[in-house]
Motif scaffolding. Sequence first.
Motif, PDB file in Angstrom:
ATOM      1  N   ILE A 148       8.211   1.332 -16.017  1.00 51.77           N
ATOM      2  CA  ILE A 148       9.475   1.653 -15.347  1.00 51.77           C
ATOM      3  C   ILE A 148       9.370   1.338 -13.854  1.00 51.77           C
ATOM      4  CG2 ILE A 148      11.116   3.487 -14.824  1.00 51.77           C
ATOM      5  CD1 ILE A 148      10.174   4.870 -17.414  1.00 51.77           C
ATOM      6  N   ILE A 149       8.232   1.695 -13.249  1.00 55.94           N
ATOM      7  CA  ILE A 149       8.017   1.408 -11.828  1.00 55.94           C
ATOM      8  C   ILE A 149       8.033  -0.097 -11.579  1.00 55.94           C
ATOM      9  CG2 ILE A 149       6.362   1.562  -9.929  1.00 55.94           C
ATOM     10  CD1 ILE A 149       7.827   4.142 -10.557  1.00 55.94           C
ATOM     11  N   PHE A 150       7.401  -0.854 -12.474  1.00 49.14           N
ATOM     12  CA  PHE A 150       7.372  -2.313 -12.340  1.00 49.14           C
ATOM     13  C   PHE A 150       8.784  -2.885 -12.373  1.00 49.14           C
ATOM     14  CE2 PHE A 150       7.146  -6.547 -14.316  1.00 49.14           C
ATOM     15  CZ  PHE A 150       6.344  -7.192 -13.384  1.00 49.14           C
ATOM     16  N   VAL A 151       9.611  -2.368 -13.268  1.00 47.15           N
ATOM     17  CA  VAL A 151      11.000  -2.836 -13.375  1.00 47.15           C
ATOM     18  C   VAL A 151      11.766  -2.532 -12.085  1.00 47.15           C
ATOM     19  CG1 VAL A 151      13.199  -2.447 -14.557  1.00 47.15           C
ATOM     20  CG2 VAL A 151      11.103  -2.711 -15.885  1.00 47.15           C
TER      21      VAL A 151
ATOM     22  N   THR B 286       0.826  -1.202   0.000  1.00 48.18           N
ATOM     23  CA  THR B 286       0.000   0.000   0.000  1.00 48.18           C
ATOM     24  C   THR B 286       0.864   1.257   0.000  1.00 48.18           C
ATOM     25  OG1 THR B 286      -0.154  -0.119   2.429  1.00 48.18           O
ATOM     26  CG2 THR B 286      -1.939  -1.128   1.145  1.00 48.18           C
ATOM     27  N   GLY B 287       2.005   1.201   0.694  1.00 49.21           N
ATOM     28  CA  GLY B 287       2.904   2.358   0.708  1.00 49.21           C
ATOM     29  C   GLY B 287       3.444   2.674  -0.670  1.00 49.21           C
ATOM     30  N   ASN B 288       3.859   1.642  -1.403  1.00 45.95           N
ATOM     31  CA  ASN B 288       4.369   1.858  -2.761  1.00 45.95           C
ATOM     32  C   ASN B 288       3.264   2.318  -3.707  1.00 45.95           C
ATOM     33  OD1 ASN B 288       7.173   1.239  -2.581  1.00 45.95           O
ATOM     34  ND2 ASN B 288       6.667  -0.914  -2.362  1.00 45.95           N
ATOM     35  N   ALA B 289       2.071   1.723  -3.572  1.00 49.76           N
ATOM     36  CA  ALA B 289       0.954   2.112  -4.446  1.00 49.76           C
ATOM     37  C   ALA B 289       0.576   3.575  -4.225  1.00 49.76           C
ATOM     38  CB  ALA B 289      -0.251   1.209  -4.179  1.00 49.76           C
TER      39      ALA B 289
ATOM     40  N   PHE C 191       8.661  11.058  -9.327  1.00 44.59           N
ATOM     41  CA  PHE C 191       9.047  10.248 -10.483  1.00 44.59           C
ATOM     42  C   PHE C 191       7.965  10.230 -11.560  1.00 44.59           C
ATOM     43  CE2 PHE C 191      10.218   6.310 -12.748  1.00 44.59           C
ATOM     44  CZ  PHE C 191      11.539   6.630 -13.024  1.00 44.59           C
ATOM     45  N   ALA C 192       6.688  10.185 -11.129  1.00 45.92           N
ATOM     46  CA  ALA C 192       5.604  10.182 -12.110  1.00 45.92           C
ATOM     47  C   ALA C 192       5.586  11.486 -12.902  1.00 45.92           C
ATOM     48  CB  ALA C 192       4.261   9.974 -11.405  1.00 45.92           C
TER      49      ALA C 192
ATOM     50  N   ILE D 275      16.670  -0.769 -13.400  1.00 46.14           N
ATOM     51  CA  ILE D 275      17.118  -2.026 -12.791  1.00 46.14           C
ATOM     52  C   ILE D 275      18.209  -1.755 -11.761  1.00 46.14           C
ATOM     53  CG2 ILE D 275      18.251  -4.233 -13.240  1.00 46.14           C
ATOM     54  CD1 ILE D 275      16.936  -4.203 -16.015  1.00 46.14           C
ATOM     55  N   ALA D 276      19.165  -0.886 -12.129  1.00 43.57           N
ATOM     56  CA  ALA D 276      20.245  -0.540 -11.200  1.00 43.57           C
ATOM     57  C   ALA D 276      19.716   0.194  -9.975  1.00 43.57           C
ATOM     58  CB  ALA D 276      21.288   0.314 -11.921  1.00 43.57           C
ATOM     59  N   ALA D 277      18.728   1.082 -10.173  1.00 39.29           N
ATOM     60  CA  ALA D 277      18.144   1.802  -9.037  1.00 39.29           C
ATOM     61  C   ALA D 277      17.413   0.849  -8.107  1.00 39.29           C
ATOM     62  CB  ALA D 277      17.200   2.889  -9.538  1.00 39.29           C
ATOM     63  N   GLY D 278      16.766  -0.170  -8.667  1.00 36.62           N
ATOM     64  CA  GLY D 278      16.080  -1.159  -7.834  1.00 36.62           C
ATOM     65  C   GLY D 278      17.027  -1.915  -6.923  1.00 36.62           C
ATOM     66  N   VAL D 279      18.272  -2.112  -7.381  1.00 36.92           N
ATOM     67  CA  VAL D 279      19.285  -2.770  -6.549  1.00 36.92           C
ATOM     68  C   VAL D 279      19.504  -1.982  -5.258  1.00 36.92           C
ATOM     69  CG1 VAL D 279      21.705  -3.458  -6.432  1.00 36.92           C
ATOM     70  CG2 VAL D 279      20.413  -3.817  -8.543  1.00 36.92           C
TER      71      VAL D 279
END
Length: 456
Positions: free
Chosen positions: A271-274, A55-58, A254-255, A328-332
């Motif tokens: 992009i968010i999903f990635v 819920t926080g991410n959404a 970001f949006a 992908i790198a940011a998700g790391v």
Amino acid sequence: MGSEEGSLGEKLLEEEETEPQPGGSVRVLQKGNGRALPFCRKICFAVGGAPYQMTGNAIGFFLQIFLLDVVQMEAFYASLILFIGRVWDAFTDPIVGFLVSKSRRTRFGKLLPWILFSMPFGVASYFLLWFSPSYTMSWKYSFFWYLMTYCAFHTCMSCFHVPYSALTMFLGGGQCDRDSATAYTMVIGSLYFLCSLILLLGVKEHTGCFAPKDHFHMSYVTGLKLVMSHKPYLSLTFGFLFISLAFQLVQNNFALFCTHAAGLGNHFQHIIFVILVSATVMVPFWQWVLVKFGKKIALFVGLIWYIPPLIIIATVNGNLPVIIVMAIAAGVSLAVAFLLPWSMLPDVVDDFRAKNPHCVDLEPLFYSFYVFFTKFAAGASLGFSTLCLQPGSCEYISAVARTLKVLIAPVPITLLLIGLIIFYSYPINEARRKELKMELEGVVKSWEVELEENTL
């Protein structure tokens, strides 16, 4: 340092008007489960944390777009709702933490009942938050509708998340078990109701490593002084504050960045999903790194890794393949921001216990103020973004695009570096963690000897 903090705790307790619980003057020791934490219990605990993360991410990524594009609310009022809601959310956490610490222990524990009773109200308020009554009411009523439901949802989540996060200290097992249980919470994802139900049925709340029967009732002010005078806690909390500010600033803008600066509004959700998939996949890797090399090293490496992707994302214009790779790198690094601070907080609580063995039931205060600073970071980032973007004019103009690029890269990187400087003074390394384990075992043994002497 330890003796100074210990004497401060004793002094505060002497100044406090205390009343021991009935049951004698001898401290009765209740030892936690020393066996390894079962895999099933780790999974149940992890599933229970998914509602807060999901819920926080959404809300963080999509609520602003929902209010602007679906509800057709003016940007100023949408930003005002998000800002007020975050400020409200920040101040409810310490209050809930105090109420949890003062609540009575039931046969299910003192934390799990809070999770149980807040869950249905959290579900209801979350669904109402995405309901759009704007077609049947004026913009004023629409504003107050979303403001009230947003604040109600955050209140319910405080009643859920503060006891849930404090439950980390009462799962049983040792330091490594708590670390791996925290890592599991960042991987699991499911529905709110199902997650809460699995948590309640699959997790047993232990009384902790030691819990005196005749413990002293401590006022909120005294407990707050003890918590906020603990130096490792201050280092971790304020370092986490700046790290959270950096990540929240990127998340909140970001949006708008993808839509008005990068020209990739149609690909925003991809992009968010990635980013989220990359963060989820990398959590086990960072769990291995922190076990192999230590938490402090893992934190520094993971957060520094976040800087190059931000710079590249802000400088390339509409280049979707490059942004996907950088996502992908940011998700790391996002995995590190999710995992490490929450994995380090139990060590701080252990350090406090070792230095102040006479102070009990303060775990909810530690976690509630930790959450408070996280929510404060979210509110501050929203307010700062609102001031910079001058809400009410989100047209694709060069000034807005430049401002969004600054909010996506230079400002977060500066905050990130400040946080890392603060974390450099964080005193609990792997050697100190081993010392803490021995010190806590010594406290338990000394209380056992005291108990035997008083029962003879």
